[in-house]
Design a protein around this motif. Structure first.
Motif, PDB file in Angstrom:
ATOM      1  N   ALA A  39       0.820  -1.214   0.000  1.00  0.00           N
ATOM      2  CA  ALA A  39       0.000   0.000   0.000  1.00  0.00           C
ATOM      3  C   ALA A  39       0.852   1.261   0.000  1.00  0.00           C
ATOM      4  O   ALA A  39       0.408   2.312  -0.445  1.00  0.00           O
ATOM      5  N   GLY A  40       2.068   1.168   0.484  1.00  0.00           N
ATOM      6  CA  GLY A  40       2.973   2.313   0.507  1.00  0.00           C
ATOM      7  C   GLY A  40       4.353   1.899   0.050  1.00  0.00           C
ATOM      8  O   GLY A  40       4.658   0.710  -0.065  1.00  0.00           O
ATOM      9  N   SER A  41       5.185   2.868  -0.221  1.00  0.00           N
ATOM     10  CA  SER A  41       6.548   2.579  -0.662  1.00  0.00           C
ATOM     11  C   SER A  41       7.316   1.869   0.446  1.00  0.00           C
ATOM     12  O   SER A  41       7.038   2.052   1.627  1.00  0.00           O
ATOM     13  N   MET A  42       8.278   1.036   0.035  1.00  0.00           N
ATOM     14  CA  MET A  42       9.054   0.240   0.984  1.00  0.00           C
ATOM     15  C   MET A  42      10.513   0.248   0.568  1.00  0.00           C
ATOM     16  O   MET A  42      10.828   0.442  -0.604  1.00  0.00           O
ATOM     17  N   ASN A  43      11.380  -0.002   1.532  1.00  0.00           N
ATOM     18  CA  ASN A  43      12.778  -0.244   1.234  1.00  0.00           C
ATOM     19  C   ASN A  43      13.016  -1.726   1.419  1.00  0.00           C
ATOM     20  O   ASN A  43      12.719  -2.276   2.478  1.00  0.00           O
ATOM     21  N   TRP A  44      13.510  -2.372   0.388  1.00  0.00           N
ATOM     22  CA  TRP A  44      13.817  -3.802   0.444  1.00  0.00           C
ATOM     23  C   TRP A  44      15.049  -4.049  -0.417  1.00  0.00           C
ATOM     24  O   TRP A  44      15.220  -3.425  -1.469  1.00  0.00           O
ATOM     25  N   ASP A  45      15.904  -4.911   0.033  1.00  0.00           N
ATOM     26  CA  ASP A  45      17.114  -5.279  -0.699  1.00  0.00           C
ATOM     27  C   ASP A  45      17.955  -4.030  -1.011  1.00  0.00           C
ATOM     28  O   ASP A  45      18.499  -3.888  -2.102  1.00  0.00           O
ATOM     29  N   SER A  46      17.995  -3.110  -0.046  1.00  0.00           N
ATOM     30  CA  SER A  46      18.747  -1.850  -0.151  1.00  0.00           C
ATOM     31  C   SER A  46      18.286  -0.952  -1.295  1.00  0.00           C
ATOM     32  O   SER A  46      19.056  -0.151  -1.819  1.00  0.00           O
ATOM     33  N   GLU A  47      17.041  -1.095  -1.716  1.00  0.00           N
ATOM     34  CA  GLU A  47      16.469  -0.267  -2.785  1.00  0.00           C
ATOM     35  C   GLU A  47      15.115   0.257  -2.331  1.00  0.00           C
ATOM     36  O   GLU A  47      14.425  -0.374  -1.526  1.00  0.00           O
ATOM     37  N   ASP A  48      14.719   1.401  -2.866  1.00  0.00           N
ATOM     38  CA  ASP A  48      13.393   1.954  -2.611  1.00  0.00           C
ATOM     39  C   ASP A  48      12.434   1.449  -3.683  1.00  0.00           C
ATOM     40  O   ASP A  48      12.751   1.491  -4.876  1.00  0.00           O
ATOM     41  N   TRP A  49      11.273   0.971  -3.248  1.00  0.00           N
ATOM     42  CA  TRP A  49      10.257   0.403  -4.141  1.00  0.00           C
ATOM     43  C   TRP A  49       9.001   1.245  -4.011  1.00  0.00           C
ATOM     44  O   TRP A  49       8.511   1.461  -2.909  1.00  0.00           O
ATOM     45  N   LEU A  50       8.478   1.712  -5.126  1.00  0.00           N
ATOM     46  CA  LEU A  50       7.294   2.550  -5.146  1.00  0.00           C
ATOM     47  C   LEU A  50       6.057   1.702  -4.889  1.00  0.00           C
ATOM     48  O   LEU A  50       5.769   0.767  -5.638  1.00  0.00           O
ATOM     49  N   GLY A  51       5.330   2.017  -3.818  1.00  0.00           N
ATOM     50  CA  GLY A  51       4.116   1.273  -3.485  1.00  0.00           C
ATOM     51  C   GLY A  51       2.975   1.711  -4.372  1.00  0.00           C
ATOM     52  O   GLY A  51       2.596   2.874  -4.369  1.00  0.00           O
ATOM     53  N   VAL A  52       2.453   0.774  -5.150  1.00  0.00           N
ATOM     54  CA  VAL A  52       1.363   1.097  -6.071  1.00  0.00           C
ATOM     55  C   VAL A  52       0.089   0.337  -5.735  1.00  0.00           C
ATOM     56  O   VAL A  52      -0.901   0.456  -6.445  1.00  0.00           O
ATOM     57  N   GLY A  53       0.100  -0.440  -4.660  1.00  0.00           N
ATOM     58  CA  GLY A  53      -1.084  -1.238  -4.329  1.00  0.00           C
ATOM     59  C   GLY A  53      -1.234  -2.354  -5.346  1.00  0.00           C
ATOM     60  O   GLY A  53      -0.389  -3.223  -5.442  1.00  0.00           O
ATOM     61  N   ALA A  54      -2.266  -2.298  -6.143  1.00  0.00           N
ATOM     62  CA  ALA A  54      -2.484  -3.315  -7.174  1.00  0.00           C
ATOM     63  C   ALA A  54      -1.687  -2.933  -8.418  1.00  0.00           C
ATOM     64  O   ALA A  54      -1.741  -1.807  -8.883  1.00  0.00           O
ATOM     65  N   LEU A  55      -0.937  -3.871  -8.942  1.00  0.00           N
ATOM     66  CA  LEU A  55      -0.166  -3.626 -10.162  1.00  0.00           C
ATOM     67  C   LEU A  55      -0.997  -3.836 -11.412  1.00  0.00           C
ATOM     68  O   LEU A  55      -0.685  -3.306 -12.457  1.00  0.00           O
ATOM     69  N   GLY A  56      -1.972  -4.639 -11.318  1.00  0.00           N
ATOM     70  CA  GLY A  56      -2.720  -5.064 -12.498  1.00  0.00           C
ATOM     71  C   GLY A  56      -2.741  -6.573 -12.530  1.00  0.00           C
ATOM     72  O   GLY A  56      -3.339  -7.208 -11.666  1.00  0.00           O
ATOM     73  N   ARG A  57      -1.974  -7.136 -13.455  1.00  0.00           N
ATOM     74  CA  ARG A  57      -1.960  -8.596 -13.583  1.00  0.00           C
ATOM     75  C   ARG A  57      -0.568  -9.068 -13.954  1.00  0.00           C
ATOM     76  O   ARG A  57       0.107  -8.450 -14.775  1.00  0.00           O
ATOM     77  N   ILE A  58      -0.141 -10.153 -13.328  1.00  0.00           N
ATOM     78  CA  ILE A  58       1.094 -10.836 -13.694  1.00  0.00           C
ATOM     79  C   ILE A  58       0.685 -12.210 -14.171  1.00  0.00           C
ATOM     80  O   ILE A  58       0.070 -12.978 -13.432  1.00  0.00           O
ATOM     81  N   GLY A  59       0.983 -12.517 -15.421  1.00  0.00           N
ATOM     82  CA  GLY A  59       0.608 -13.811 -15.994  1.00  0.00           C
ATOM     83  C   GLY A  59       1.442 -14.937 -15.408  1.00  0.00           C
ATOM     84  O   GLY A  59       2.332 -14.733 -14.576  1.00  0.00           O
ATOM     85  N   GLU A  60       1.157 -16.134 -15.865  1.00  0.00           N
ATOM     86  CA  GLU A  60       1.869 -17.312 -15.387  1.00  0.00           C
ATOM     87  C   GLU A  60       3.352 -17.197 -15.713  1.00  0.00           C
ATOM     88  O   GLU A  60       3.735 -16.830 -16.819  1.00  0.00           O
ATOM     89  N   ILE A  61       4.173 -17.503 -14.724  1.00  0.00           N
ATOM     90  CA  ILE A  61       5.624 -17.462 -14.895  1.00  0.00           C
ATOM     91  C   ILE A  61       6.109 -18.894 -15.029  1.00  0.00           C
ATOM     92  O   ILE A  61       5.970 -19.687 -14.100  1.00  0.00           O
ATOM     93  N   GLU A  62       6.648 -19.216 -16.187  1.00  0.00           N
ATOM     94  CA  GLU A  62       7.106 -20.576 -16.469  1.00  0.00           C
ATOM     95  C   GLU A  62       8.610 -20.659 -16.269  1.00  0.00           C
ATOM     96  O   GLU A  62       9.364 -19.816 -16.744  1.00  0.00           O
TER      97      GLU A  62
END
Length: 110
Positions: A39-62
């Motif tokens: 829901a909000g931006s986070m710091n993970w793996d020494s990087e800042d990640w923009l919190g966008v809530g729902a991204l949309g859709r991620i298809g099947e990862i093979e």
């Protein structure tokens, strides 16, 4: 290809309440964009990640046992207007993208 999962992640995934969060690194023409479904931006793996809530859709990862790149279809929706120009700026087919799955605790910490 087998993946290791920590005991904490396995418990979070199979618990009575699960709070999954995705981290998505997009290799865009103007540079990397780091997004999270939090829901909000986070710091993970020494990087800042923009919190966008729902991204949309991620298809099947093979995944396969051989060394090859497999495509994945992604759609973005309801994203922060600040990143729309970067997303619309070019073609992304064949660009690198990495996706990680994590889980939030009861206090919404990773």
């Amino acid at each position: 290809m087998a993946r290791d999962i920590t005991t904490a992640s396995l418990e979070a995934a199979t618990g009575e309440v699960s709070r999954p969060v995705f981290f998505v690194l997009l290799d865009l023409p103007d540079g990397a964009v780091r997004l999270t479904t939090a829901a909000g931006s986070m710091n993970w793996d020494s990087e800042d990640w923009l919190g966008v809530g729902a991204l949309g859709r991620i298809g099947e990862i093979e995944e396969t046992g051989s060394l090859q790149a497999n495509g994945v279809e992604m759609s973005l929706s309801g994203i922060n207007p600040d990143i729309v120009p970067a997303v619309l700026a070019g073609s992304y087919q064949g660009r690198a993208c990495r996706v990680w799955l994590g889980f939030l605790t009861d206090s919404y910490q990773l």
